[in-house]
Design a protein around this motif. Sequence first.
Motif, PDB file in Angstrom:
ATOM      1  N   TYR A 200       0.851  -1.189   0.000  1.00 31.63           N
ATOM      2  CA  TYR A 200       0.000   0.000   0.000  1.00 31.63           C
ATOM      3  C   TYR A 200       0.885   1.237   0.000  1.00 31.63           C
ATOM      4  N   SER A 201       0.475   2.269  -0.738  1.00 33.06           N
ATOM      5  CA  SER A 201       1.202   3.536  -0.821  1.00 33.06           C
ATOM      6  C   SER A 201       2.539   3.301  -1.532  1.00 33.06           C
ATOM      7  N   GLN A 202       3.669   3.664  -0.919  1.00 29.88           N
ATOM      8  CA  GLN A 202       4.933   3.319  -1.561  1.00 29.88           C
ATOM      9  C   GLN A 202       4.953   1.831  -1.872  1.00 29.88           C
ATOM     10  N   GLY A 203       4.453   1.032  -0.930  1.00 28.32           N
ATOM     11  CA  GLY A 203       4.393  -0.406  -1.148  1.00 28.32           C
ATOM     12  C   GLY A 203       3.440  -0.792  -2.260  1.00 28.32           C
ATOM     13  N   GLY A 204       2.367  -0.004  -2.446  1.00 26.75           N
ATOM     14  CA  GLY A 204       1.468  -0.255  -3.564  1.00 26.75           C
ATOM     15  C   GLY A 204       2.163  -0.023  -4.889  1.00 26.75           C
ATOM     16  N   GLY A 205       3.003   1.016  -4.930  1.00 25.99           N
ATOM     17  CA  GLY A 205       3.783   1.265  -6.135  1.00 25.99           C
ATOM     18  C   GLY A 205       4.795   0.168  -6.386  1.00 25.99           C
ATOM     19  N   ALA A 206       5.455  -0.288  -5.314  1.00 30.85           N
ATOM     20  CA  ALA A 206       6.432  -1.363  -5.453  1.00 30.85           C
ATOM     21  C   ALA A 206       5.755  -2.659  -5.890  1.00 30.85           C
ATOM     22  N   SER A 207       4.570  -2.933  -5.334  1.00 31.46           N
ATOM     23  CA  SER A 207       3.818  -4.127  -5.714  1.00 31.46           C
ATOM     24  C   SER A 207       3.402  -4.061  -7.179  1.00 31.46           C
ATOM     25  N   ALA A 208       2.875  -2.904  -7.596  1.00 25.83           N
ATOM     26  CA  ALA A 208       2.447  -2.740  -8.987  1.00 25.83           C
ATOM     27  C   ALA A 208       3.631  -2.839  -9.942  1.00 25.83           C
ATOM     28  N   ALA A 209       4.758  -2.225  -9.564  1.00 25.94           N
ATOM     29  CA  ALA A 209       5.950  -2.289 -10.405  1.00 25.94           C
ATOM     30  C   ALA A 209       6.442  -3.724 -10.527  1.00 25.94           C
ATOM     31  N   GLY A 225      -1.116 -13.369  -7.995  1.00 26.49           N
ATOM     32  CA  GLY A 225      -1.791 -12.084  -8.015  1.00 26.49           C
ATOM     33  C   GLY A 225      -1.011 -11.038  -7.250  1.00 26.49           C
ATOM     34  N   ALA A 226      -1.422  -9.783  -7.434  1.00 27.72           N
ATOM     35  CA  ALA A 226      -0.776  -8.667  -6.746  1.00 27.72           C
ATOM     36  C   ALA A 226      -1.845  -7.714  -6.228  1.00 27.72           C
ATOM     37  N   TYR A 227      -1.781  -7.425  -4.932  1.00 28.64           N
ATOM     38  CA  TYR A 227      -2.622  -6.381  -4.340  1.00 28.64           C
ATOM     39  C   TYR A 227      -1.794  -5.105  -4.280  1.00 28.64           C
ATOM     40  N   GLN A 325       9.530   6.524 -14.063  1.00 35.84           N
ATOM     41  CA  GLN A 325       8.943   5.933 -12.862  1.00 35.84           C
ATOM     42  C   GLN A 325       7.454   5.621 -13.033  1.00 35.84           C
ATOM     43  N   LYS A 326       6.871   6.026 -14.141  1.00 33.22           N
ATOM     44  CA  LYS A 326       5.434   5.833 -14.332  1.00 33.22           C
ATOM     45  C   LYS A 326       5.108   4.354 -14.508  1.00 33.22           C
ATOM     46  N   ILE A 327       4.142   3.894 -13.750  1.00 32.69           N
ATOM     47  CA  ILE A 327       3.734   2.493 -13.789  1.00 32.69           C
ATOM     48  C   ILE A 327       2.564   2.341 -14.754  1.00 32.69           C
ATOM     49  N   GLY A 328       2.587   1.278 -15.544  1.00 35.36           N
ATOM     50  CA  GLY A 328       1.503   1.026 -16.488  1.00 35.36           C
ATOM     51  C   GLY A 328       1.965   0.756 -17.901  1.00 35.36           C
ATOM     52  N   ALA A 329       3.250   0.954 -18.178  1.00 32.30           N
ATOM     53  CA  ALA A 329       3.751   0.741 -19.535  1.00 32.30           C
ATOM     54  C   ALA A 329       3.858  -0.742 -19.878  1.00 32.30           C
ATOM     55  N   LEU A 330       3.996  -1.583 -18.854  1.00 32.57           N
ATOM     56  CA  LEU A 330       4.143  -3.018 -19.063  1.00 32.57           C
ATOM     57  C   LEU A 330       2.879  -3.747 -18.621  1.00 32.57           C
ATOM     58  N   LYS A 331       2.750  -4.998 -19.041  1.00 34.11           N
ATOM     59  CA  LYS A 331       1.543  -5.777 -18.759  1.00 34.11           C
ATOM     60  C   LYS A 331       1.816  -6.860 -17.720  1.00 34.11           C
ATOM     61  N   PRO A 332       1.192  -6.785 -16.554  1.00 36.11           N
ATOM     62  CA  PRO A 332       1.296  -7.893 -15.602  1.00 36.11           C
ATOM     63  C   PRO A 332       0.655  -9.154 -16.177  1.00 36.11           C
ATOM     64  N   ALA A 333       1.233 -10.298 -15.846  1.00 37.33           N
ATOM     65  CA  ALA A 333       0.658 -11.564 -16.299  1.00 37.33           C
ATOM     66  C   ALA A 333      -0.367 -12.095 -15.309  1.00 37.33           C
ATOM     67  N   ALA A 334      -0.289 -11.637 -14.066  1.00 36.90           N
ATOM     68  CA  ALA A 334      -1.182 -12.118 -13.010  1.00 36.90           C
ATOM     69  C   ALA A 334      -2.292 -11.101 -12.749  1.00 36.90           C
ATOM     70  N   PRO A 335      -3.396 -11.530 -12.147  1.00 35.52           N
ATOM     71  CA  PRO A 335      -4.470 -10.591 -11.786  1.00 35.52           C
ATOM     72  C   PRO A 335      -3.987  -9.562 -10.770  1.00 35.52           C
ATOM     73  N   VAL A 336      -4.641  -8.405 -10.779  1.00 39.74           N
ATOM     74  CA  VAL A 336      -4.259  -7.318  -9.880  1.00 39.74           C
ATOM     75  C   VAL A 336      -5.496  -6.755  -9.190  1.00 39.74           C
ATOM     76  N   LEU A 337      -5.379  -6.530  -7.887  1.00 42.61           N
ATOM     77  CA  LEU A 337      -6.392  -5.801  -7.124  1.00 42.61           C
ATOM     78  C   LEU A 337      -5.830  -4.432  -6.785  1.00 42.61           C
TER      79      LEU A 337
END
Length: 407
Positions: A200-209, A225-227, A325-337
């Motif tokens: 969550y927060s910084q950790g949410g960014g790290a998880s998404a990245a 999956g990734a929350y 640093q922008k997240i979203g350019a790549l495609k996760p293979a697993a589901p994301v919450l």
Amino acid sequence: MRIFPRRALSAAVATISVLVLATLGPPQASAASFYDPPSPLPAGSNGDVIRHEASTFYIDPVKLLEADAGVQRIMYRSTDTHGSPIAVTGTVLTPRSTWHGAGVRPIVSYAVGTQGEGDDCAPSKALATGFEYEGPFIAGLLARGYGVVVTDYEGLGTPGDHTYINRASEGHAVLDAIRAAQRLQEAGLPDDGPVAIAGYSQGGGASAAAAELQPSYAPELKLKGAYAGAVPADLGEVAKNLDGHYAVGFLGFALVSMNYAYPELNIPALLNARGKQLFEQVRTECTVEAIAAHAFTQSSTLTNDGRSLVAYLGEEPYRSRVAEQKIGALKPAAPVLIVHSALDDVVPYAQDRTLGRTWCGKGVKVQFSTTLVPTHVLAAVRAYPEAFAWLEARFAGLPAFSNCGLF
């Protein structure tokens, strides 16, 4: 005594922990020698364990609640922003209870939120002394039988500045922490079992990245999956919100991070005497200290020419580095919450919704959950039960639902 907090008490324990932390300040540093990497680093692969030692995990600063888990502090091999090998520290936690779920015990790589820039802010130190404000969530993961690994990220505890909200560095650290947990024999965790990422927060960014880097950086991991909560997906938008904010110290953390990862930017050259002083202060401060010392500072009062630092970040050469640093350019293979409050006062809600829509456009199974809980901190506590339930469903093998097109 060794217990896990009851699920219904998680929010209360979290609130009490934050209040006590604000009163008592950061934990004392552990023995520095553990955090000093060997030079040169031993040859090996990303995720290889360099050293480890027994540690503890207290859920509260008074040390009344000790988690019933085996705890190992680790140093492991990872990769920085530019692909160079680095040593990162962290903590591996293994429940002492028997795993009763399907298959082998899963591992969750938990990415903590903003800790600060100073070496004393490292989560591995905070967990051992009861000062980790996300301890209740980590305890909740252990209570569900999951093995947990918590990275310190690059530069927290180890030499060099912490690369705060740096997409590549944090994503690598989160993924390599899983590899390290799988390879650490003393942890007794499966070396090829199901894994998930959460933060969550910084950790949410790290998880998404980490989620979007995993297919190329760690394809062997069986990521279920990734929350990712309150993701700072667009650093430029987050910076605009933080300027003059009570959490403007977080903007200071980000500037220190950028200057360390990209020294050619020479950010201190933009700063006047007051700005240089703040820059040096935040390099050693933890979250509560930075809020108390710098709340509501306008960045225009820190520069030589009176322009805001946010304005500089919108110009070259800074703009390109911010864009990286922008997240979203790549495609996760697993589901994301993705869980985010529309009333978040720190991380803008709109840029996170844009991230969700971007991933939907790439074919990712995204569940985007909007809450209406006021403030960034309270929204984190509100997200606990939703994140727990979602992770349980992923490890149970249930289908992941998507609400793409509905948010």
